[in-house]
Write an enzyme that holds these catalytic residues in place. Sequence first.
Site, mmCIF file in Angstrom:
data_model
loop_
_atom_site.group_PDB
_atom_site.id
_atom_site.type_symbol
_atom_site.label_atom_id
_atom_site.label_comp_id
_atom_site.label_asym_id
_atom_site.label_seq_id
_atom_site.Cartn_x
_atom_site.Cartn_y
_atom_site.Cartn_z
ATOM 1 N N GLU A 1 0.862 -1.162 -0.048
ATOM 2 C CA GLU A 1 0.136 0.041 0.082
ATOM 3 C C GLU A 1 0.833 1.287 0.009
ATOM 4 O OE1 GLU A 1 -3.441 -0.228 2.349
ATOM 5 O OE2 GLU A 1 -3.349 1.951 2.996
ATOM 6 N N ASP A 2 1.955 1.294 0.755
ATOM 7 C CA ASP A 2 2.645 2.406 0.839
ATOM 8 C C ASP A 2 4.125 2.553 0.338
ATOM 9 O OD1 ASP A 2 0.699 3.365 2.424
ATOM 10 O OD2 ASP A 2 1.638 2.770 4.281
#
Length: 568
Positions: free
Chosen positions: A76-77
């Site tokens: 996600e990051d």
Amino acid sequence: MTKDNKKVKSEWLKEKYNEDSIVKEAYDLAFKAHEGVKRESGQPYINHCLAVAKTVSDWGLDEITISAALLHDVVEDTDYSLNQIEDQFGEKISFLVNGLTKLRGLKYTGNEKQAENMRKLVLAISKDLRVVFIKLADRLHNMQTIGPMPEETKKIKAEETYDIYAPLAYRLGMQDLSGTLRDLAFPFLYPDEYKWLIKNVDEEYKERKEYAQKVKPILEEKLKKNGIDPLQVDARAKRYSSLYKKLLRYDMDIGKIYDLVALRVIVKDIEECYSVLGAIHKDWPPMPNRIKDYIAMPKPNGYRSLHTTVFCLDDKITEIQIRTQKMHEEAELGAAAHWAYQQSKHKKENRSPVADNQELTWVRQLRNWQKNFKDPNEFMQSLKGDFFKDRIFVITPENDVIDLPSGATPVDFAYRIHSEIGDQCAGAKVNSKIVSLDYELKSGDVVEIMTQKGKKPSDSWLDFVKTSTAISHIKSSLKEKRDALKRRITEPAVVFTITAKDRKGLMEDIGKVFSKSNINISSHNATSGPFPTITVNCSSMDEDKIEKIMVKLKAIDEVQEVEYNFKR
Ligand code: MN
């Protein structure tokens, strides 16, 4: 910097896992991926990953879960892709990481995005419970470190935690975690109430804790005299959030809350639990109706214990909870304890991590249930409303168990069985006795619905039904009824009066005009004689249509006059 220096930031990880374990490998990748990134607090991002991994490790979960916990924010990051995770760590870990990665892209916005992410999570949970353990550990750490976040974010996160994650933990039997999450969210959601509690309850808390400390050795002595050697006796204070909920039910009168500080006795087996209860009741009489046997009848989430409220030392009303060590662990860790236990039992087998015990039937229901929602807002409402609220379990005449939110009524039950049974619900029997439709069902009730063909729901049902399935069916059925009524009012029925000279085929020709225009004739009539008057009653229609019919009727041979009237 040596390799080791860079990597091992965490003692427990270093102690538990050696250099070639998959957990260390996961840590290495997480460290590299998040390198240089800081959280709002200024702490390195990797600390968050470590905290989440530590929590699931404390819950006794396996290396796959701990590795996925370390990697949970990587896709996600950071620039790492799910494929890279799968290549390096395999299918299972990448499935878990994917389940924890929010949907990206612009397809959804706002609430819809939140709903779709939640739906994705729900689906992943129903396939592998480990997803939810990591998600809950993630949420726990985020709430513990929420301080530096902007006020608006705090509120949103607190709300989500209170409405979804805490009830989710509760449903999984992780009561302790559920309570911790609620307490962490409480001050942001109810700041005034929180201040009130601090001001009004703290003194009372202190007094009752001191009292519990005074009772503890006396209780221990008493048990010993009865030949019971408890593993542990301690006092537990009620949490702020649940205390507040309870106070609302007791006119904010703290004097009526008997379990503000409760004593807890842990013994070795079930038999001893009952012996403890007997020993206590011998000297301290119990309050009537306050003995709860959650061992014989566990709560729907699996909670087991004996609770009793007694007139204790100095006649003070005090709650005492009695349980075994195993029940205690289950109460604290719920499904996670169960999962860890199952896993150690089946270590050699390649066990499917899907919930397979009865208590977790609802996890399997999750998957089917989420399919019913087309509208994302409705999905979220229902997720907050019925799915995670306290549940009751009622029984059909065929002995099937139906799971409903507490407070549900026979109408909710009927709609849960089938929408048609709900719509045509005319009455209900509970345990063979006729009850009103707003009767509040209790766990264990046997419910039977009486239907009546052609019956429609009443809008008064909306005052008492609890499930969103029932609400949406009743609303749509009421809307149909209203629409039909509106059509009748705005477009009244029409009566045509036709005078003609009778001839062969006259009635047939008149009939054809109506059928060709697709108009329903509700009734018709004709006087006898050579110049009959024919009346035709029709369903409603608009004026344009009436004019067209008039023209066609007048064009029929031997028709002399045509009139029309509205009939209400
Ligand atoms: Mn996270």
